[in-house]
Design a protein around this motif. Structure first.
Motif, PDB file in Angstrom:
ATOM      1  N   LEU A 164       0.837  -1.179   0.004  1.00 50.02           N
ATOM      2  CA  LEU A 164      -0.050  -0.015   0.083  1.00 50.02           C
ATOM      3  C   LEU A 164       0.926   1.087   0.006  1.00 50.02           C
ATOM      4  CD1 LEU A 164      -2.692  -0.985   2.678  1.00 50.02           C
ATOM      5  CD2 LEU A 164      -3.102  -0.717  -0.015  1.00 50.02           C
ATOM      6  N   GLU A 165       1.986   1.151   0.682  1.00 54.88           N
ATOM      7  CA  GLU A 165       3.067   2.365   0.777  1.00 54.88           C
ATOM      8  C   GLU A 165       3.038   3.179  -0.679  1.00 54.88           C
ATOM      9  OE1 GLU A 165       6.996   3.953   2.916  1.00 54.88           O
ATOM     10  OE2 GLU A 165       6.700   1.640   2.599  1.00 54.88           O
ATOM     11  N   PRO A 166       3.444   2.464  -1.830  1.00 54.71           N
ATOM     12  CA  PRO A 166       3.910   3.337  -2.979  1.00 54.71           C
ATOM     13  C   PRO A 166       2.619   3.996  -3.487  1.00 54.71           C
ATOM     14  CG  PRO A 166       3.950   0.845  -3.292  1.00 54.71           C
ATOM     15  CD  PRO A 166       4.258   1.133  -1.702  1.00 54.71           C
ATOM     16  N   ILE A 167       1.265   3.101  -3.223  1.00 57.02           N
ATOM     17  CA  ILE A 167       0.045   3.562  -3.585  1.00 57.02           C
ATOM     18  C   ILE A 167      -0.215   5.118  -3.029  1.00 57.02           C
ATOM     19  CG2 ILE A 167      -2.272   3.408  -4.087  1.00 57.02           C
ATOM     20  CD1 ILE A 167      -1.728   0.240  -4.217  1.00 57.02           C
ATOM     21  N   PHE A 168       0.007   5.155  -1.312  1.00 55.09           N
ATOM     22  CA  PHE A 168      -0.228   6.141  -0.821  1.00 55.09           C
ATOM     23  C   PHE A 168       0.442   7.300  -1.287  1.00 55.09           C
ATOM     24  CE2 PHE A 168      -1.620   3.472   3.137  1.00 55.09           C
ATOM     25  CZ  PHE A 168      -2.858   3.273   2.687  1.00 55.09           C
ATOM     26  N   SER A 210      -1.025  10.757  -2.794  1.00 53.55           N
ATOM     27  CA  SER A 210      -0.910  11.902  -1.980  1.00 53.55           C
ATOM     28  C   SER A 210      -1.234  13.365  -2.645  1.00 53.55           C
ATOM     29  CB  SER A 210       0.505  12.111  -1.112  1.00 53.55           C
ATOM     30  OG  SER A 210       0.525  12.919  -0.192  1.00 53.55           O
ATOM     31  N   GLY A 211      -1.920  14.045  -1.995  1.00 52.01           N
ATOM     32  CA  GLY A 211      -2.491  15.470  -2.588  1.00 52.01           C
ATOM     33  C   GLY A 211      -3.260  15.301  -3.662  1.00 52.01           C
ATOM     34  N   GLN A 212      -3.675  14.154  -3.965  1.00 53.59           N
ATOM     35  CA  GLN A 212      -4.466  14.170  -5.353  1.00 53.59           C
ATOM     36  C   GLN A 212      -5.876  13.873  -4.811  1.00 53.59           C
ATOM     37  OE1 GLN A 212      -3.120  14.653  -8.313  1.00 53.59           O
ATOM     38  NE2 GLN A 212      -1.204  15.197  -7.153  1.00 53.59           N
ATOM     39  N   LEU A 213      -6.863  13.962  -5.726  1.00 57.15           N
ATOM     40  CA  LEU A 213      -8.039  13.472  -5.391  1.00 57.15           C
ATOM     41  C   LEU A 213      -8.342  12.178  -5.017  1.00 57.15           C
ATOM     42  CD1 LEU A 213     -10.861  15.160  -4.764  1.00 57.15           C
ATOM     43  CD2 LEU A 213     -11.512  14.531  -7.342  1.00 57.15           C
ATOM     44  N   GLN A 214      -7.721  11.470  -5.884  1.00 62.51           N
ATOM     45  CA  GLN A 214      -7.620   9.883  -5.490  1.00 62.51           C
ATOM     46  C   GLN A 214      -7.582   9.499  -4.132  1.00 62.51           C
ATOM     47  OE1 GLN A 214      -6.140  11.519  -8.042  1.00 62.51           O
ATOM     48  NE2 GLN A 214      -5.939  10.132  -9.865  1.00 62.51           N
ATOM     49  N   TRP A 215      -6.715  10.154  -3.536  1.00 64.95           N
ATOM     50  CA  TRP A 215      -6.206   9.726  -2.158  1.00 64.95           C
ATOM     51  C   TRP A 215      -7.735   9.790  -1.366  1.00 64.95           C
ATOM     52  CZ3 TRP A 215      -3.519   7.445   1.198  1.00 64.95           C
ATOM     53  CH2 TRP A 215      -3.415   7.945   2.545  1.00 64.95           C
ATOM     54  N   TYR A 216      -8.453  10.778  -1.612  1.00 63.00           N
ATOM     55  CA  TYR A 216      -9.404  11.037  -0.542  1.00 63.00           C
ATOM     56  C   TYR A 216     -10.797  10.246  -1.222  1.00 63.00           C
ATOM     57  CZ  TYR A 216      -6.488  14.642   0.509  1.00 63.00           C
ATOM     58  OH  TYR A 216      -5.289  15.708   0.924  1.00 63.00           O
ATOM     59  N   GLN A 269      -4.946  22.097  -4.847  1.00 62.32           N
ATOM     60  CA  GLN A 269      -4.902  22.535  -6.056  1.00 62.32           C
ATOM     61  C   GLN A 269      -5.717  23.719  -6.281  1.00 62.32           C
ATOM     62  OE1 GLN A 269      -5.835  19.548  -8.787  1.00 62.32           O
ATOM     63  NE2 GLN A 269      -4.348  18.062  -7.870  1.00 62.32           N
ATOM     64  N   PRO A 270      -5.387  24.738  -6.889  1.00 56.76           N
ATOM     65  CA  PRO A 270      -5.741  26.065  -7.031  1.00 56.76           C
ATOM     66  C   PRO A 270      -7.053  26.178  -7.818  1.00 56.76           C
ATOM     67  CG  PRO A 270      -3.517  26.450  -7.796  1.00 56.76           C
ATOM     68  CD  PRO A 270      -3.711  24.677  -7.528  1.00 56.76           C
ATOM     69  N   PRO A 271      -7.481  25.155  -8.528  1.00 57.01           N
ATOM     70  CA  PRO A 271      -8.817  25.437  -9.084  1.00 57.01           C
ATOM     71  C   PRO A 271     -10.055  25.204  -7.969  1.00 57.01           C
ATOM     72  CG  PRO A 271      -7.520  24.045 -10.749  1.00 57.01           C
ATOM     73  CD  PRO A 271      -6.707  24.116  -9.341  1.00 57.01           C
ATOM     74  N   PHE A 272      -9.729  24.568  -6.891  1.00 54.22           N
ATOM     75  CA  PHE A 272     -10.609  24.204  -5.804  1.00 54.22           C
ATOM     76  C   PHE A 272     -11.236  25.582  -5.324  1.00 54.22           C
ATOM     77  CE2 PHE A 272     -11.449  24.553  -1.427  1.00 54.22           C
ATOM     78  CZ  PHE A 272     -12.563  23.609  -1.285  1.00 54.22           C
ATOM     79  N   TRP A 273     -10.157  26.579  -5.073  1.00 59.76           N
ATOM     80  CA  TRP A 273     -10.333  27.724  -4.464  1.00 59.76           C
ATOM     81  C   TRP A 273     -11.072  28.477  -5.513  1.00 59.76           C
ATOM     82  CZ3 TRP A 273      -9.612  27.560   0.428  1.00 59.76           C
ATOM     83  CH2 TRP A 273      -9.008  26.501   1.132  1.00 59.76           C
ATOM     84  N   GLU A 274     -10.925  28.539  -6.617  1.00 57.79           N
ATOM     85  CA  GLU A 274     -11.595  29.230  -7.901  1.00 57.79           C
ATOM     86  C   GLU A 274     -13.096  28.861  -7.954  1.00 57.79           C
ATOM     87  OE1 GLU A 274      -9.346  28.435 -11.219  1.00 57.79           O
ATOM     88  OE2 GLU A 274      -7.511  29.340 -10.448  1.00 57.79           O
ATOM     89  N   HIS A 275     -12.976  27.684  -7.784  1.00 60.46           N
ATOM     90  CA  HIS A 275     -14.641  27.000  -7.690  1.00 60.46           C
ATOM     91  C   HIS A 275     -15.246  27.542  -6.479  1.00 60.46           C
ATOM     92  CE1 HIS A 275     -15.078  24.431 -11.368  1.00 60.46           C
ATOM     93  NE2 HIS A 275     -13.896  24.019 -11.240  1.00 60.46           N
ATOM     94  N   LEU A 276     -14.844  27.448  -5.532  1.00 64.10           N
ATOM     95  CA  LEU A 276     -15.389  27.748  -4.023  1.00 64.10           C
ATOM     96  C   LEU A 276     -15.700  29.174  -4.126  1.00 64.10           C
ATOM     97  CD1 LEU A 276     -15.678  27.022  -1.142  1.00 64.10           C
ATOM     98  CD2 LEU A 276     -13.651  27.981  -0.518  1.00 64.10           C
ATOM     99  N   ALA A 277     -14.843  30.189  -4.545  1.00 62.02           N
ATOM    100  CA  ALA A 277     -15.072  31.714  -4.606  1.00 62.02           C
ATOM    101  C   ALA A 277     -16.308  31.809  -5.480  1.00 62.02           C
ATOM    102  CB  ALA A 277     -13.962  32.436  -5.219  1.00 62.02           C
ATOM    103  N   SER A 328      -3.383  20.453   7.578  1.00 59.85           N
ATOM    104  CA  SER A 328      -2.542  20.223   6.481  1.00 59.85           C
ATOM    105  C   SER A 328      -1.823  21.600   6.199  1.00 59.85           C
ATOM    106  CB  SER A 328      -3.419  19.699   5.400  1.00 59.85           C
ATOM    107  OG  SER A 328      -2.560  19.656   4.321  1.00 59.85           O
ATOM    108  N   LEU A 329      -0.591  21.481   6.213  1.00 54.39           N
ATOM    109  CA  LEU A 329       0.357  22.747   5.746  1.00 54.39           C
ATOM    110  C   LEU A 329       0.264  22.755   4.193  1.00 54.39           C
ATOM    111  CD1 LEU A 329       3.337  22.319   8.122  1.00 54.39           C
ATOM    112  CD2 LEU A 329       0.972  23.481   8.784  1.00 54.39           C
TER     113      LEU A 329
END
Length: 219
Positions: free
Chosen positions: A51-55, A59-65, A148-156, A172-173
């Motif tokens: 699992l570690e390399p898949i994690f 990481s930081g991608q939508l797939q992770w969540y 990712q920047p597009p998230f904030w653009e959609h949110l606004a 999350s930093l």
């Protein structure tokens, strides 16, 4: 710590910010790998090594969540497995008092989470949170994680807020840096998202553990 007269909108993460991250850490690092090991007929160590390399890759991608991604990748019913340990879903200390004070103010209060909708629904079944918020938004709605920047653009576009008069709190930093790059002025990092672990460094961000340090809240 915060001059509430400068804040019109409060953006709040969920896991590790409002809810104790112990549930998620235990699920991803121990419980789910054990279930995968059992299904594959391999040792827990072998499962973690697989699992570690898949994690790392996700990481930081939508797939992770995305629980659908993990269900397809690992052939595991992720929602059912999470339900088995749902008793571990708890609020962080002083969260309820903080949310109550925000709800009683005139500020716009928005939950923004990378959690998959099924994970969000499971947690809302355990902890009543929805009545505190004007909006509850999962990044899966936009197709981009908060990193990712597009998230904030959609949110606004959806909630119409002024970044210079917004406060964002997250554990999350990388996500806080993404919010800062977008222009959100007021940022706080949770210093101890997992109650079973020691505090972590919040680096360039002001850290907060107890929300009582942010009270009272003025309109």
């Amino acid at each position: 710590m915060i001059n509430w007269h400068d804040i019109d909108t409060v953006l709040l993460d969920m896991d590790g910010t409002l809810l104790d991250l112990h549930f998620d850490n235990h699920f991803w690092l121990e419980y789910m790998p054990a279930k995968y090991a059992e299904k594959q007929g391999i040792s827990l160590d072998a499962a973690k090594q697989h699992l570690e390399p898949i994690f790392v890759q996700t990481s930081g991608q939508l797939q992770w969540y995305c629980l659908d991604y993990w269900r397809q990748t690992l052939d595991l019913d992720m929602v059912a497995i999470k339900q088995e340990i749902a008793h571990l879903i708890t609020l962080r200390p002083s969260t309820e008092a903080f949310l109550t004070a925000l709800h009683q103010s005139k500020k716009q209060v928005v939950l923004i989470t990378n959690a998959h909708q099924d994970s969000l629904s499971l947690k809302l079944e355990r902890i009543a949170l929805s009545h505190y918020f004007d909006y509850m938004i999962t990044s899966h709605k936009y197709g981009y994680p908060k990193e990712q920047p597009p998230f904030w653009e959609h949110l606004a576009k959806e909630i119409h807020f002024d970044p210079s008069r917004a406060l964002f709190i997250d554990d999350s930093l990388p996500i806080l840096r993404s919010a800062r790059d977008y222009g959100i002025k007021h940022l706080l990092a949770i210093s101890r998202p997992d109650s079973k672990l020691p505090p972590k460094a919040t680096e360039e961000f002001l850290g907060v553990d107890s929300y009582l340090s942010l009270l009272p809240i003025n309109d």
